[in-house]
Every structure is written in C-alpha cells, then in structure tokens.
Design a protein around this motif. Sequence first.
Motif, PDB file in Angstrom:
ATOM      1  N   GLN A 283       3.802  -7.042  -9.534  1.00 47.82           N
ATOM      2  CA  GLN A 283       3.254  -5.973  -8.699  1.00 47.82           C
ATOM      3  C   GLN A 283       2.734  -4.797  -9.524  1.00 47.82           C
ATOM      4  O   GLN A 283       2.476  -3.720  -8.985  1.00 47.82           O
ATOM      5  CB  GLN A 283       4.313  -5.483  -7.709  1.00 47.82           C
TER       6      GLN A 283
ATOM      7  N   GLN B 108       8.110   8.023  -6.205  1.00 48.03           N
ATOM      8  CA  GLN B 108       7.246   7.974  -5.019  1.00 48.03           C
ATOM      9  C   GLN B 108       6.357   9.210  -4.897  1.00 48.03           C
ATOM     10  O   GLN B 108       5.480   9.248  -4.046  1.00 48.03           O
ATOM     11  CB  GLN B 108       8.090   7.825  -3.751  1.00 48.03           C
TER      12      GLN B 108
ATOM     13  N   ARG C  38       3.693   3.759  -0.944  1.00 53.12           N
ATOM     14  CA  ARG C  38       4.335   2.634  -0.296  1.00 53.12           C
ATOM     15  C   ARG C  38       4.667   1.575  -1.330  1.00 53.12           C
ATOM     16  O   ARG C  38       3.799   1.067  -2.031  1.00 53.12           O
ATOM     17  CB  ARG C  38       3.379   2.055   0.750  1.00 53.12           C
ATOM     18  N   ASP C  39       5.956   1.263  -1.474  1.00 52.03           N
ATOM     19  CA  ASP C  39       6.289   0.093  -2.282  1.00 52.03           C
ATOM     20  C   ASP C  39       6.687  -1.011  -1.326  1.00 52.03           C
ATOM     21  O   ASP C  39       5.911  -1.369  -0.445  1.00 52.03           O
ATOM     22  CB  ASP C  39       7.358   0.417  -3.343  1.00 52.03           C
ATOM     23  N   GLN C  40       7.895  -1.545  -1.450  1.00 49.99           N
ATOM     24  CA  GLN C  40       8.296  -2.558  -0.483  1.00 49.99           C
ATOM     25  C   GLN C  40       8.531  -1.913   0.880  1.00 49.99           C
ATOM     26  O   GLN C  40       8.542  -2.556   1.914  1.00 49.99           O
ATOM     27  CB  GLN C  40       9.556  -3.273  -0.974  1.00 49.99           C
TER      28      GLN C  40
ATOM     29  N   ALA D 213       6.869  -1.057 -11.131  1.00 46.83           N
ATOM     30  CA  ALA D 213       6.883  -2.324 -10.401  1.00 46.83           C
ATOM     31  C   ALA D 213       8.239  -2.998 -10.503  1.00 46.83           C
ATOM     32  O   ALA D 213       8.761  -3.528  -9.518  1.00 46.83           O
ATOM     33  CB  ALA D 213       5.790  -3.247 -10.940  1.00 46.83           C
TER      34      ALA D 213
ATOM     35  N   TRP E  76       9.536  -2.640  -6.895  1.00 44.15           N
ATOM     36  CA  TRP E  76       9.174  -3.929  -6.288  1.00 44.15           C
ATOM     37  C   TRP E  76      10.045  -5.068  -6.818  1.00 44.15           C
ATOM     38  O   TRP E  76       9.984  -6.166  -6.324  1.00 44.15           O
ATOM     39  CB  TRP E  76       7.704  -4.254  -6.581  1.00 44.15           C
ATOM     40  N   ARG E  77      10.802  -4.775  -7.841  1.00 46.97           N
ATOM     41  CA  ARG E  77      11.620  -5.776  -8.515  1.00 46.97           C
ATOM     42  C   ARG E  77      10.794  -6.985  -8.941  1.00 46.97           C
ATOM     43  O   ARG E  77      11.228  -8.129  -8.870  1.00 46.97           O
ATOM     44  CB  ARG E  77      12.773  -6.240  -7.617  1.00 46.97           C
ATOM     45  N   SER E  78       9.560  -6.722  -9.348  1.00 42.18           N
ATOM     46  CA  SER E  78       8.686  -7.812  -9.742  1.00 42.18           C
ATOM     47  C   SER E  78       7.593  -7.295 -10.657  1.00 42.18           C
ATOM     48  O   SER E  78       6.889  -6.338 -10.341  1.00 42.18           O
ATOM     49  CB  SER E  78       8.060  -8.430  -8.483  1.00 42.18           C
TER      50      SER E  78
ATOM     51  N   ALA F 188       1.450  -1.164  -8.268  1.00 42.21           N
ATOM     52  CA  ALA F 188       2.150   0.065  -8.671  1.00 42.21           C
ATOM     53  C   ALA F 188       1.169   1.052  -9.305  1.00 42.21           C
ATOM     54  O   ALA F 188       1.223   2.256  -9.046  1.00 42.21           O
ATOM     55  CB  ALA F 188       3.276  -0.273  -9.645  1.00 42.21           C
TER      56      ALA F 188
END
Lengths: 318, 319
Positions: A239, B170, B88-90, A230, A234-236, A243
């Motif tokens: 999340q 991924q 799927r991430d961002q 995450a 997602w840099r967060s 993840a």
Amino acid sequence: MKNFLDFEKPIAELEGKIEELRHLSGEGDFNIADEVSKLQDKTEKLLRQTYQKLTPWQKVQVARHPDRPHFNDYVAALIEDFTPVAGDRCFADDKAILGGMGRFRGYSCVIIGQEKGADTGERVAHNFGMARPEGYRKARRLMELADRFSLPVISLVDTPGAYPGVGAEERGQAEAIARCIDTGLGIRVPLLSVIIGEGGSGGAIAIATGDVVMMLEHSIYSVISPEGCASILWRSAEQTQVAAEALRLTAQDLLGLGLIDRVLPEPLGGAHRDPVETIGRLGDALESELKRLIVQDGGLLRRRRRDKFLEMGKQVTP
Amino acid sequence: MNWLTNFVRPKLRALVNRKSVPENLWDKCPNCSQLIFHRELETNLYVCPHCNHHMRLSAEKRLKLLFDGGDYHRIELPKAPADPLRFRDQKRYADRLRDARARSKEDDAIAVAHGTVGGIPVVVAALDFGFMGGSMGMAVGSGIVAAARLAVTQLAPLIVIPASGGARMQEGALSLMQMPRTVVAVQEVKEAGLPYIVVLADPTTGGVTASFAMLGDLHIAETGAMIGFAGARVIEQTVRETLPEGFQRAEYLLEHGMVDIVVTRRALRDTLARVLSLLLRREPTPDLLEPPRTERLPAGRRPPEDNAHVALPDDTPGA
C-alpha cells in the motif's frame, strides 16, 4: 549509464533510439537528422506530459533519484571559499550532515545540509544522509556560530530521516533533534531552508525551521516515509503508493497547506536531467530571499519565524 | 404460568444478577498477568503491587494523581481542525477520531489543567496514550501551546507529561510541524524565567521526544517507562542485532545521561514539589497547603545567574 525510473521507460526507449540513430548517421545524412529531431520533439513532449502529472509516489522516486544534485553539488557550484567544519565537540564527526562557512554570491554565510552521496562508496560514508546525534549537534554548533557572527544560514534538506540505531539512541537522538529545532528557532540571523530532495520527518525539520522554507518542485516532505506509513497503518508494504497519496507529501501539497513558503520549478524532466540549471535556479531564489531578509532586524526575524511556525495549520480547512 | 413467568422469574433473575460479580472488579497486570483488585490498584496509583509495573494512565487520572488533593481546574483547549487532510487508511481518520472520542470522552490526546503541587501553583499538560497512541497532531500541539501560554500568564512552572507514540501520521506534514510549534511554546516558558519540567511517562517516542519532551530544565522519568526516538522494532530491523537489555527504558536513559531522575509514581509528586521549591527558592511547603495567590512568582523573574546550569535563558547568544 543513466538511471531511469520505472515510469520513465518510454522516455528511455526514445532516447535509446536517438542514440542509435546518431551512431548510425554519417555526415550529411539528412533523413536521419530529420528523424532524430522528430524523436527529440517526441521525447520532450512525453517528458512534459509525464512530469506535469507525476503521482505522489512518482514524486517520491524522483526526489530520491540517485542522479539528483546533492548537497555537495550545490556547495561546489554556489559557494566560494567553502570551509567545512567537523565534529560536535562531544563524540564524533557525522558525515551525514555537512556544513561550514563560505561565500554565497558575495555574502559570507553558513551552509548546512544532509549529504546522501553520489555512488555506493560515498553513500555508505555519508550513511545515506541519515544523521546521528552528532550530525544535529554539528548543525547546532554551526547555527550558533552564525548567530554569533551575524551570518545568514542556508540549510539544504535531503534525508530519509534520522538514523535509527542503538548508539544514536544512547547518545540522545531525540534530544539532539529537539535542540537543533530549538536553536533554529532561536537564532537572530536569517535562516533559509530548501528541501532539495527528501524531507524525512524529524531528521529533516531539525534543520528546516527557516524564515523561508522552499521546496524544489519534485521534492517531498513528510512525517513518515510512505513505506513506513503503509506498514504501520495498512500493515502491508503493497500500500506504499496509496500511503504516498494519503500523506500529502508533495511540494504542491505543502504549499497548499501553508507549511512552506515557495516551490522552486525544476527543469523539464526533473532536477536529475539538468543539475546545472537546477542549482542555478535554486541559487537565484536563495539570493532574492536573502537580500530581502538580511536587512531585517534579527530580533524581529526571530519573532516572525517563531510566529510563523506557531500559526501553522490554523487556517487549514479540509 | 403467567404469574410465574411475568413476575417470579424476573424477580429471581434480578436477585441472581445482583449477586453476580461485575467483571471490572479485577484488573490484570499487563506485565506479570496477576489479578489485582480494582480498589487496591487505585490506592496503589495504578502500579502493580506484585511486580511494580507502572500502568499507563489516562490524562484525567494523571491529573487527579498529581495535583494536591486531586484538585485542579482543567482549561478548555482550542478546537483543532478535524481531519484536515481527509486521511483514510484502512479506516477513515474521521472515524478513528470519533471512536477515540466516544471511548475516552475526551476531545483529543491531551488535557491541560492548573492547580497546586506541594502547595506550588503549576500548570500541567498530560498526554493520553489511550487516545490514538497519544499521537501529536494539531490538537496536541495546540494544547502544549495553550499550556505554555497559561503558565506564562499565571507565572507558574509548566509540567508536561508526555505519553505518546509520536506524530499523528493521519495529519501528515501538519503533525510534523507540531515539533517546531511546541518548541516555540517551550521557549516562551523558559524566556519568562519559569521552570519547565518534563515527566516522561510510558511510552514517549518519536516526534514528541524529539521536540518538547527533551527540552526540559529537568527530565524526570517514571520507572520502567519506554523513552526513545526510533521504535525498537525499526532499530532491530536496521541494525539486525538484538537490542541491549533494558534498552530505551527510563533507567537505561538515566545511565546514558538523558534523564535526571527516575522515580516511582508514588514518589513523583514529592519529587516535583521538591525540585520546584528549590528552583523557585521557596520554603518547603507542607503538602496540600494552598498558598495565597500573592505568593506566586513576581512578574518577569528570571533564574539567578548562579543557577544558569539549571535553566539557561535561551535567548543568550551561544546558549
């Protein structure tokens, strides 16, 4: 004092009520006994419902549950004459990976695994199951010992990952893991691996290159922790749950992807609710697989093991 | 007016534009920020002439610089399942892959080729950090396996040049399984008695380091290359102290016994040619001389016993 996970709160409340009622009840108090049994049914139903559809993130929490049986619990219950060995003959003895010889249901064997520790003191002593190069080198030594004396190897995997530290890097963490994988894929004796809790990345695969790789029902096996994933993708940190889902890290996911061979059912409510039953089931599964593998030719075993890993992922279709 | 706007103005524009300087004639060194004329950079093998910083190379450039006369044959690699987890991430992994492919004109982060280095036939697998951080998923794993098989078929040494951030998240646990997969590939090369040389390029980390990249008969690192298992940031957060000077750099690893030789890019090919000619007990061949095919290694040749410390056959029990 039992440890409850967040999503187990309703179960905890019910169990709390049962305890209270039991405390209140005098002898022959039929009403209370009735009520208790009703509540127990309810608890069981709730447990069943909850554990049937655990989300990946909930599985991560169960896999990391502090009351879950750890390496030492399995060894104490399943291995007779356990004789631990120490050290990598280079630098130190790493207590994050334990191992030695012993007798498993009549078979002389070598057993290796990460130990996370049962309380705070132990957790620190075992470095939370995060091994340094010495741990992987000890595991390698043990696998080579097993190979020399034709003993089967059992590996129990339970680690957040290899330890990220300055000394670990300086002493060749990557090299130690690579060699450990190399040795696991090279030995001519049966190698049975079980992910009993957390299968954290390279630190886990180092000792999990088994002829048979099994996972407990609520254990996880992942290339990176959901927290790490995450924060990178997602840099967060928020999340993490997303993840956990995206990584497909549950035992059921890995079986579906053809990356492991077998999922071992846990008792109702997870291994931490009934460690004795969990350990017994794992022992039975190990015994049946060992009986099958131990009669096979060592060279053939090795070839099949290597072919299995070479073929992995080829049949996967999105 | 028509004649002016329709004819003269475009002519003038074309004239002016032709004289304007194209932006890509100068490259900036990511280390010292000096501007370097692109042709100078090319002749200097993408090493900064001011600070000796070794810039990262695409797989294709890497192959071109390494093989004799920039001459080699790339092999087609097996197609890997695209986005097996529908990750799927961002952004969708499928989109990331598509973008990386469009940008690099490559299928994935690895290229495999055969040719000669110092006259010795070799197989080379080069990773491309520019393609999703050189990360190892099914495609890279399959590339290493294909390279190993080609080396065994051709009885040629295998040179692998990792440049990778590690496993490709991924692809989840599938990427993790590329660690044992590539280790098996290396075992096949070693069991055929062929040299397996790793040239560690900047950066080599994570699951790539902890599998095929640390199992070489010899480890040669490019000067200044970052090589490690855990990322520096993760370590800093774990130990809560500043890291030692030069930590995880090629020279640091040499000091700690993890690599054998640290070379500049200019010296890389000669070094490889020399060690290969020694391991294979060949006469030092003059550069760029393609030997006849019959001079290749005889089938099934193993390293002699007295060289066991260099290439130990790993099917020896207790090896």
